[in-house]
Design an enzyme around this catalytic site. Structure first.
Site, PDB file in Angstrom:
ATOM      1  N   LYS A  54       0.840  -1.204   0.000  1.00  0.00           N
ATOM      2  CA  LYS A  54       0.000   0.000   0.000  1.00  0.00           C
ATOM      3  C   LYS A  54       0.874   1.253   0.000  1.00  0.00           C
ATOM      4  O   LYS A  54       0.600   2.219  -0.701  1.00  0.00           O
ATOM      5  CB  LYS A  54      -0.941  -0.017   1.216  1.00  0.00           C
ATOM      6  CG  LYS A  54      -2.085  -1.001   1.025  1.00  0.00           C
ATOM      7  CD  LYS A  54      -2.868  -1.283   2.281  1.00  0.00           C
ATOM      8  CE  LYS A  54      -3.873  -2.413   2.013  1.00  0.00           C
ATOM      9  NZ  LYS A  54      -4.563  -2.916   3.178  1.00  0.00           N
ATOM     10  N   GLN A  98      -4.785  -1.927   9.384  1.00  0.00           N
ATOM     11  CA  GLN A  98      -4.634  -3.222   8.716  1.00  0.00           C
ATOM     12  C   GLN A  98      -5.267  -4.327   9.572  1.00  0.00           C
ATOM     13  O   GLN A  98      -4.920  -4.489  10.743  1.00  0.00           O
ATOM     14  CB  GLN A  98      -3.142  -3.507   8.473  1.00  0.00           C
ATOM     15  CG  GLN A  98      -2.887  -4.754   7.666  1.00  0.00           C
ATOM     16  CD  GLN A  98      -3.470  -4.686   6.248  1.00  0.00           C
ATOM     17  OE1 GLN A  98      -3.300  -3.704   5.543  1.00  0.00           O
ATOM     18  NE2 GLN A  98      -4.182  -5.728   5.833  1.00  0.00           N
ATOM     19  N   ASP A 121     -11.251   2.852   3.582  1.00  0.00           N
ATOM     20  CA  ASP A 121     -11.560   1.427   3.371  1.00  0.00           C
ATOM     21  C   ASP A 121     -13.073   1.232   3.216  1.00  0.00           C
ATOM     22  O   ASP A 121     -13.526   0.194   2.744  1.00  0.00           O
ATOM     23  CB  ASP A 121     -11.093   0.609   4.591  1.00  0.00           C
ATOM     24  CG  ASP A 121      -9.877  -0.249   4.287  1.00  0.00           C
ATOM     25  OD1 ASP A 121      -9.593  -0.457   3.097  1.00  0.00           O
ATOM     26  OD2 ASP A 121      -9.220  -0.701   5.244  1.00  0.00           O
TER      27      ASP A 121
END
Ligand code: NAP
Length: 292
Positions: A54, A98, A121
């Site tokens: 990422k 994460q 997200d």
């Protein structure tokens, strides 16, 4: 094999080019650099490699990224304080924690702590709710990437029958919602382990999205001739011929499905590259919104 390969790497590269151009324009016109904060708690090897990927993608798009590594031993309150600080930080437009978090953390509480306007997200209840009722929001990355892949395959979803296998909160359910939106206009069937005969539904489908987390959930005999297959699964199967002792495979039996389908995503190289791409997309979008 009859099916065309839907090349997720190619589409991701095309979109990342567009995103990089958008980042450059925002810097130039508004003096704003989109910033993504990625929080990694603990040292799960898969999570470390996702976070590294990422950050690399952010740098390539010209974005600012800040990695925050915390040991698995920290108190949950420390993690919540860090999220609160990032929520208030104007250099940060997107915050990603994460997952999975190490044992002992309340994932729901942690995700809920992210400000919805920085939830790139698309996992917070506010964003999920807005997606459901069709308000402006951050669409969850994997489901959004799946819609882009189907469009990229050349299929116009309007009036088509889409069957989704899997009803998780991060893939199956949101994909079903996005497919059924008025602008997409597919008719959707959602299958799960309570569906007695999944094949009876998939054999009627113009497009099948399989997100079950199990190899061979979808086989060629379960498809209508010419269907489009989007394989979300990422499974490790033992393979002594590979240096790591395993290989990756999806949830669809590629060989038999490719004989019947008109187009299919490979694993790897299909859905995977799109997930990070849509994260960059959302981060750019978030930065743009602060300039409105
Ligand atoms: P999950 O939370 O385990 O959910 C799996 C879903 O599939 C469940 O709803 C389950 O039904 C259903 N299911 C399992 N076996 C089935 C079967 N034989 N027939 C019908 N339904 C079945 O998994 P997930 O998080 O959605 O992920 C699915 C897969 O996608 C995994 O392999 C994951 O690694 C992969 N993934 C890839 C990406 C990417 O970027 N490429 C992103 C996310 C996930 P029940 O609800 O009844 O248990």
């Amino acid at each position: 094999m009859n099916a065309k390969i839907i090349d997720g790497k190619q589409l991701a590269m095309n979109l990342r080019g567009e995103i990089a151009a958008g980042v450059a324009a925002l810097k130039n016109d508004k003096g704003v650099t989109p910033g993504l904060a990625v929080i990694l708690v603990g040292e799960n090897p898969a999570s470390v490699s996702y976070v590294t990927a990422k950050e690399k993608a952010c740098a390539e798009a010209g974005m600012y990224s800040r990695e925050i590594r915390m040991p698995a031993t920290i108190a949950e309150s420390e993690l919540l304080d860090k999220i609160a600080a990032l929520n208030a930080d104007p250099a940060i437009h997107g915050i990603l924690v994460q997952l999975p978090l190490p044992k002992g953390f309340d994932e729901k509480k942690v995700i809920d702590a992210i400000a919805p306007e920085k939830d790139v997200d698309g996992f917070t209840p506010i964003n999920v709710g807005k997606m459901l009722i069709g308000e402006e929001c951050f669409l969850p990355c994997t489901p959004h990437g799946i819609i882009k892949l189907i469009e990229f395959s050349g299929m116009d979803l309007k009036g088509k029958h889409a069957v989704v296998i899997g009803r998780s909160n991060i893939v199956g359910k949101p994909v079903a919602v996005l497919l059924a939106r008025k602008e997409t206009n597919a008719t959707v069937t959602l299958c799960h382990t309570g569906t007695p005969d999944v094949g009876a539904f998939t054999r009627q489908a113009d497009v099948v999205v399989v997100a079950a987390g199990r190899p061979n959930t979808l086989t060629g005999d379960m498809l209508k001739e010419g269907a489009v297959v989007i394989d979300v699964g990422v499974n490790r199967v033992p393979d002594d011929t590979k240096p790591k002792g395993y290989r990756l495979c999806g949830d669809a039996d590629f060989e038999s499905c490719a004989k019947v389908a008109s187009a299919i995503t490979p694993v790897p190289g299909g859905v995977g590259p799109m997930t990070i791409t849509m994260l960059l997309w959302n981060t750019l979008e978030s930065a743009k919104r602060t300039c409105k």
